[in-house]
Design a protein around this motif. Sequence first.
Motif, short mmCIF file in Angstrom:
data_model
loop_
_atom_site.label_atom_id
_atom_site.label_comp_id
_atom_site.label_asym_id
_atom_site.label_seq_id
_atom_site.Cartn_x
_atom_site.Cartn_y
_atom_site.Cartn_z
N VAL A 206 3.34 -5.65 25.41
CA VAL A 206 3.75 -4.17 25.46
C VAL A 206 4.46 -3.82 24.41
O VAL A 206 4.27 -2.67 23.84
N ALA A 207 5.61 -4.41 24.28
CA ALA A 207 6.44 -4.13 22.96
C ALA A 207 5.90 -4.09 21.65
O ALA A 207 6.22 -3.43 20.80
N ASP A 208 4.85 -5.10 21.40
CA ASP A 208 4.17 -5.14 20.15
C ASP A 208 3.25 -3.87 20.07
O ASP A 208 3.17 -3.30 19.12
N LEU A 209 2.50 -3.56 21.16
CA LEU A 209 1.55 -2.52 21.09
C LEU A 209 2.41 -1.08 20.76
O LEU A 209 1.79 -0.23 20.34
N SER A 210 3.59 -0.94 21.36
CA SER A 210 4.24 0.29 21.20
C SER A 210 5.23 0.26 19.94
O SER A 210 6.13 1.15 19.60
N SER A 211 5.06 -0.74 18.99
CA SER A 211 6.26 -0.87 17.86
C SER A 211 5.30 -0.02 16.85
O SER A 211 4.16 0.34 16.88
N ALA A 212 5.95 -0.13 15.66
CA ALA A 212 5.32 0.68 14.69
C ALA A 212 4.07 -0.14 13.86
O ALA A 212 3.04 0.82 13.56
N ASP A 213 3.74 -1.32 14.31
CA ASP A 213 2.60 -1.93 13.98
C ASP A 213 1.48 -1.83 15.29
O ASP A 213 0.23 -2.17 15.01
N GLY A 214 1.88 -1.30 16.22
CA GLY A 214 0.84 -1.14 17.39
C GLY A 214 0.17 0.17 17.26
O GLY A 214 0.41 1.10 16.42
N TYR A 215 -0.41 0.55 18.43
CA TYR A 215 -1.24 1.76 18.38
C TYR A 215 -1.19 2.43 19.78
O TYR A 215 -1.77 3.10 20.27
N PHE A 216 -0.08 2.11 20.53
CA PHE A 216 0.15 2.75 21.74
C PHE A 216 1.27 3.75 21.38
O PHE A 216 2.11 3.61 20.58
N SER A 217 1.16 4.77 22.62
CA SER A 217 2.52 5.71 22.28
C SER A 217 3.38 5.24 23.60
O SER A 217 3.04 5.13 24.68
N ALA A 273 -7.86 3.57 11.65
CA ALA A 273 -7.88 3.03 13.01
C ALA A 273 -8.57 1.59 12.94
O ALA A 273 -7.97 0.62 13.43
N ILE A 274 -9.46 1.42 12.14
CA ILE A 274 -10.07 -0.05 11.76
C ILE A 274 -9.20 -1.16 11.13
O ILE A 274 -8.58 -1.98 11.78
N GLU A 275 -8.21 -0.28 10.19
CA GLU A 275 -7.12 -1.22 9.64
C GLU A 275 -6.00 -1.45 10.71
O GLU A 275 -5.49 -2.48 10.61
N LYS A 276 -5.84 -0.51 11.29
CA LYS A 276 -4.51 -0.81 12.42
C LYS A 276 -5.06 -1.77 13.30
O LYS A 276 -4.50 -2.78 13.74
N GLY A 277 -6.29 -1.66 13.84
CA GLY A 277 -6.91 -2.66 14.92
C GLY A 277 -6.88 -4.04 14.14
O GLY A 277 -6.78 -4.95 14.79
N LEU A 278 -7.52 -4.22 13.20
CA LEU A 278 -7.51 -5.78 12.35
C LEU A 278 -5.97 -6.38 12.36
O LEU A 278 -6.02 -7.48 12.32
N THR A 279 -5.09 -5.41 11.79
CA THR A 279 -3.91 -6.19 11.58
C THR A 279 -3.35 -6.42 12.91
O THR A 279 -2.61 -7.34 12.71
N PHE A 280 -3.40 -5.54 13.97
CA PHE A 280 -2.95 -5.79 15.11
C PHE A 280 -3.58 -7.07 15.76
O PHE A 280 -3.04 -7.95 16.35
N ALA A 281 -5.01 -7.43 15.65
CA ALA A 281 -5.48 -8.28 15.92
C ALA A 281 -5.18 -9.53 15.34
O ALA A 281 -4.83 -10.68 16.11
N ASP A 282 -4.67 -9.68 14.12
CA ASP A 282 -4.22 -10.65 13.36
C ASP A 282 -2.91 -11.17 14.09
O ASP A 282 -2.45 -12.31 14.30
#
Length: 369
Positions: A206-217, A273-282
């Motif tokens: 959850v912390a990762d998802l909410s960080s600058a690299d994540g995509y949660f608000s 969104a694609i770039e954000k998703g691939l980066t977070f998946a890695d």
Amino acid sequence: MRIFVSSVMAGFEEYREAAFAAIQSLDHDIVRAEDFPASTIPSRVACLQGVREADLVVLILGERYGWSETQSGISPTHEEFREAAAEGKVVPFVQSDVSREEAQQQFVEEVEDYDTGMHRGQTFRTPEELRTEVTRAIARYQLSAATTPVDVGALVEKARSTIPVEERGFVRMTGPLLHLAVVGGPTQTILRPSEIEDQSLLDGVVADLSSADGYFSYRRRTEPHLDHGALVIEQENGAALRIDEAGALLLSVPIEEATGHLKPLIEEHVGQAIEKGLTFADKMLEKFDRTQRLTRIVIAADIATSGVFGWRTSSQQAASPNSMQIAMDRSASGPVMLNPPDRTRMALRSERTRMAEDLLALLRRRYRS
């Protein structure tokens, strides 16, 4: 195995011979430019074909960068490295105690980059030390490669089925979503059931998802739950992450909405969104599979578009935000996938930009046609 040796040639013969001797001592086949027969194809093409046909590339870097007045603007060795790195099949060896040319130093820094480079072994000074290090590296590579074969067809099917299908008549009230499935193989347990239910693991994700690299608000409520043994974390705007015991990921990334009365997909927003998703998946794969037991990946992408019509660039939308022609042929269905669909695990990092561009092009064809 077929092993390609990549390095400058002039003045570096004894080091190349040391690498050749190491490969021969392990009964592998050597692929080297010195043995290429006369041909009508350019030398550049011949060398890159040698890299593509090899099972492994041994890269040796000393003080000289080599000739760089090439079509690509980089040296042949540098180009061979990038070709091999895209397939995750290069092991680098860097000479120590030498004064490197500026271009060669930059090359070494690219190879050793913490995020996008390759992990090298011990440096070497003499041909004898190089031979020892090459022998060790090839032996380690053989052990790491001795895993269950990857069933690409099964990975493709799982990636397709992981993408959710929108119900007919469903209207999304919170904007479009990019669904990105990243499925790795060979299939094995990456997260044990007890780990999936571990509260500290959940808090970290959850912390990762909410960080600058994540995509949660961080302003939205986050709700985790289990779904058929997989951990699902989602927010009310549709943003979500799903990961199962095999390490298969589904990322649902919100796509920024267009301005104006009409709400087409904006190409630049989809690309982000694609770039954000691939980066977070890695990032997630590195978090849960640090030793890279998953060696191959298959990626599938689709967009939840209920209430969204058409595809435009941001400049087209700015020029005419309240009127547009809408293509109504929606016969194509199902997620888009790269060709070939499976890539090395390392490609998710080293080839991320190219994969994002290709996925964007495939989605553009579907939603703009």
